[in-house]
Design a protein around this motif. Sequence first.
Motif: not given
Length: 197
Positions: A98, A56, A101-104, A106, A52-53
């Motif tokens: 957004k 993304a 970052s990869v954390d935000t 979607d 995923n990271d």
Amino acid sequence: YSKTDLSNGNIYINDSYSTLHEAIHAMGITNLDNIWLSEGICNYFGKAFGFNDQIAASYIQILSMVKQGYFDERIDAGDKSAILYKKVYDNYTLLGGKIDSVDTFDLHLFFDVSAKVELDENSYVTLGEAYKTVNDKECDSIGKELSYDQATSMISYLVDNYGIQKVLEAYHTQDIENSFEKGYEDLKAEWLVSLYK
């Protein structure tokens, strides 16, 4: 291109993004009666959950380049890929997506936006075209008119609305009607209504 040979399960990988996608083919699919289901579910797990990271980050890089104007000359020259990326960026950020970052990031929204933009522009590689390129033969299975992103978006819709168990059952049996009590065209129509609401 990466590929799984369905007759013996051999996997051929040309990039790390494809590893989990192809492994899911090798583990679960024996034919391609429903190419949208086969490719969609492999992309769903291979991209939405696997690597995923890394995946993304690659999308964030492209969208960031659009934001910073790196594609402007190509867009002005009529480059279809650049125009598509710009429309995906515009729609993704308009809907609150957004790219900081990869954390935000979607990924689900990104696939939905990509699917819709591709459908609106009618300029994308279909699953049938991709299959023919890789296998040098025509694809006559259900769902060949969709792209990879469209199939992934449709699978995400089915998981959200019918549950992962029904999707996995359909994937393993290739029996769409028994699993969902609806045919492909009805499910596709539902997904499109959801995509355009």
